[in-house]
Structures are given as structure tokens and as C-alpha cells.
Scaffold this active site. Sequence first.
Site, PDB file in Angstrom:
ATOM      1  N   CYS A 121       3.157   6.997  11.009  1.00 35.89           N
ATOM      2  CA  CYS A 121       3.002   7.612   9.687  1.00 35.89           C
ATOM      3  C   CYS A 121       4.100   8.629   9.407  1.00 35.89           C
ATOM      4  O   CYS A 121       3.939   9.496   8.543  1.00 35.89           O
ATOM      5  CB  CYS A 121       1.621   8.251   9.551  1.00 35.89           C
ATOM      6  SG  CYS A 121       0.265   7.078   9.765  1.00 35.89           S
ATOM      7  N   PHE A 155      -8.666   1.422   6.002  1.00 37.81           N
ATOM      8  CA  PHE A 155      -8.646   2.361   7.122  1.00 37.81           C
ATOM      9  C   PHE A 155      -8.514   1.616   8.441  1.00 37.81           C
ATOM     10  O   PHE A 155      -8.778   0.410   8.543  1.00 37.81           O
ATOM     11  CB  PHE A 155      -9.914   3.224   7.134  1.00 37.81           C
ATOM     12  CG  PHE A 155     -11.200   2.457   7.326  1.00 37.81           C
ATOM     13  CD1 PHE A 155     -11.664   2.137   8.603  1.00 37.81           C
ATOM     14  CD2 PHE A 155     -11.967   2.073   6.237  1.00 37.81           C
ATOM     15  CE1 PHE A 155     -12.851   1.443   8.781  1.00 37.81           C
ATOM     16  CE2 PHE A 155     -13.161   1.381   6.403  1.00 37.81           C
ATOM     17  CZ  PHE A 155     -13.606   1.060   7.684  1.00 37.81           C
ATOM     18  N   ALA A 203      -6.540   6.208  10.523  1.00 41.44           N
ATOM     19  CA  ALA A 203      -5.489   6.176   9.499  1.00 41.44           C
ATOM     20  C   ALA A 203      -6.039   5.601   8.200  1.00 41.44           C
ATOM     21  O   ALA A 203      -6.951   4.761   8.207  1.00 41.44           O
ATOM     22  CB  ALA A 203      -4.303   5.351   9.991  1.00 41.44           C
ATOM     23  N   ILE A 204      -5.452   6.049   7.089  1.00 45.04           N
ATOM     24  CA  ILE A 204      -5.850   5.596   5.758  1.00 45.04           C
ATOM     25  C   ILE A 204      -4.604   5.145   5.004  1.00 45.04           C
ATOM     26  O   ILE A 204      -3.571   5.817   5.027  1.00 45.04           O
ATOM     27  CB  ILE A 204      -6.515   6.731   4.946  1.00 45.04           C
ATOM     28  CG1 ILE A 204      -7.643   7.393   5.730  1.00 45.04           C
ATOM     29  CG2 ILE A 204      -7.004   6.200   3.588  1.00 45.04           C
ATOM     30  CD1 ILE A 204      -8.897   6.599   5.840  1.00 45.04           C
ATOM     31  N   GLY A 205      -4.689   4.017   4.319  1.00 44.76           N
ATOM     32  CA  GLY A 205      -3.621   3.561   3.441  1.00 44.76           C
ATOM     33  C   GLY A 205      -4.208   2.603   2.429  1.00 44.76           C
ATOM     34  O   GLY A 205      -4.989   1.720   2.800  1.00 44.76           O
ATOM     35  N   ARG A 244       0.844  -1.189   0.000  1.00 47.28           N
ATOM     36  CA  ARG A 244       0.000   0.000   0.000  1.00 47.28           C
ATOM     37  C   ARG A 244       0.882   1.243   0.000  1.00 47.28           C
ATOM     38  O   ARG A 244       2.083   1.180   0.293  1.00 47.28           O
ATOM     39  CB  ARG A 244      -0.908   0.024   1.229  1.00 47.28           C
ATOM     40  CG  ARG A 244      -0.151   0.045   2.546  1.00 47.28           C
ATOM     41  CD  ARG A 244      -1.013   0.484   3.711  1.00 47.28           C
ATOM     42  NE  ARG A 244      -0.304   0.331   4.984  1.00 47.28           N
ATOM     43  CZ  ARG A 244       0.610   1.169   5.446  1.00 47.28           C
ATOM     44  NH1 ARG A 244       0.948   2.253   4.728  1.00 47.28           N
ATOM     45  NH2 ARG A 244       1.205   0.959   6.603  1.00 47.28           N
TER      46      ARG A 244
END
Length: 239
Positions: free
Chosen positions: A176, A159, A145-147, A73
Site C-alpha cells: 500500500c 477487503f 486492507a481495503i480497496g 479500484r
Amino acid sequence: MPLEFREIGLGADAIGYLEAWELQGEIHAGVAEGAADTVLLLEHPPVFTAGTRTDPHERPLDPGGAPVIDVNRGGKITFHGPGQLVGYPIVKLPERVKVVDYVRRVEEALIHVCTDFGVTTARIPGRSGVWLQADAKGPERKIGAIGLRVSKRVTMHGFALNCNVDLGWYDRFVPCGIADAGVTSLSQELGRDVMTADVIPSVEKHVADLLSWDDYVPTPDYEPRPEPPRLNLVSPTSR
């Protein structure tokens, strides 16, 4: 077709990261061929995952027995563990939807989930995820968090929303790659236990609403912050 939500491992049934990654790949192949869009909801045992932009100095010197796994990712290193609801939307993006639009919709869904629990959050331009503003409780701090990765216009990864995760894990690395901010959870902000199972109905509602691809009014952003610089442009080997 409506989104299909699948709870595949919560609490004592938390699913290992590599097992979930393998399952994502299988579902991704099906969605790319026309199968129903699917969102996996789960918890992982403690694990650090290093995205393709992770610098060597950002890895934990002492991971506390948790594995550190290089993943395909985007983004930098993060932590997953008990008390954190992880969502992997595996969805086909409409032609008119750009990847950044998809990310903003997932962030917006998490913002609404936090609102449902009485926690005010927003985006910080220049920094992905969902954040609380600095206040008497502490500095700016991330709660979601998003990736992601997109292949054949189908998304993978997703997420992570901190519910009652042990925040001590975040002392082992720079989450991050952002050293000038903190990390928090719904339980930390509310002063009471909020379990992953508690947030699932809200998550399903808002993710389904935002990924229906209808127009929406985004929550106003907080003040922009620059993205942390990269110190080493050589990415780790990714699977």
C-alpha cells in the site's frame, strides 16, 4: 433485503483474480438493476493488484512468479494469496451513505472480527485498513486492507483479511505504499493457525451488521499518520 453471502473458492479451490473480477462485474450489473446485494468470499492464488494510485517504484521488482495486475479500484498495490480471506461486497449504497462512511463500516466489521479472535485493532486516520499498534512484537502493522470502486452507487472490490497468509510475499514490495509500517496476520499475532474458513462466520455476522446501515459506535482510532506522498502522478493503465 438481507445480504447474500457466497463462498466461491477457498483453499485448493482458490479462484483466479481475473475470473473473480469478471464475476464481480456481472453481479455489479445485476445489483445496479435491483438484484440482491451480494458479498463474495474467497481466496486467490498469489497475485499482486495495483490500484489507480500505484507509483511505478512501488511495483515488485521480483514478483516471485505471481502476476501483477492493474485494477480499477482506488488505492495502491497490494497482495492477495492463500491464507487471506478476500471479501467483495457488491452493494447498493443508500443515498444518505457517503463512500467514506461505507469504507469505515467495512473497517469496523474487520475490527470486530479481529476482536472475536482476541486481537485488538483499530483504524489509523490517514491510512486505510485495519491496524495493530506498535508493541513488543513489532511496529504498527496492517492486518486488513481495503480497496474499492463505486459505480452507479454500487460497490466493487472490497477487503482482505490476513489469516495465515505467507507474509514473505510482502517482502517483495511496499504494501500500500507505506514503508514505515509492517504487515501481520491473525496466525502471526496469536501464535496458532487461523484458517480463512475459521473467520467466515464472524465476517458474515459483522459485515451484515455494519451494512444494515443502522447507527453504530465506531472503535476509537489510533494516532493519525500522514498518507505516503505520490512520487509520480501518472496512473498505470487500469482495466
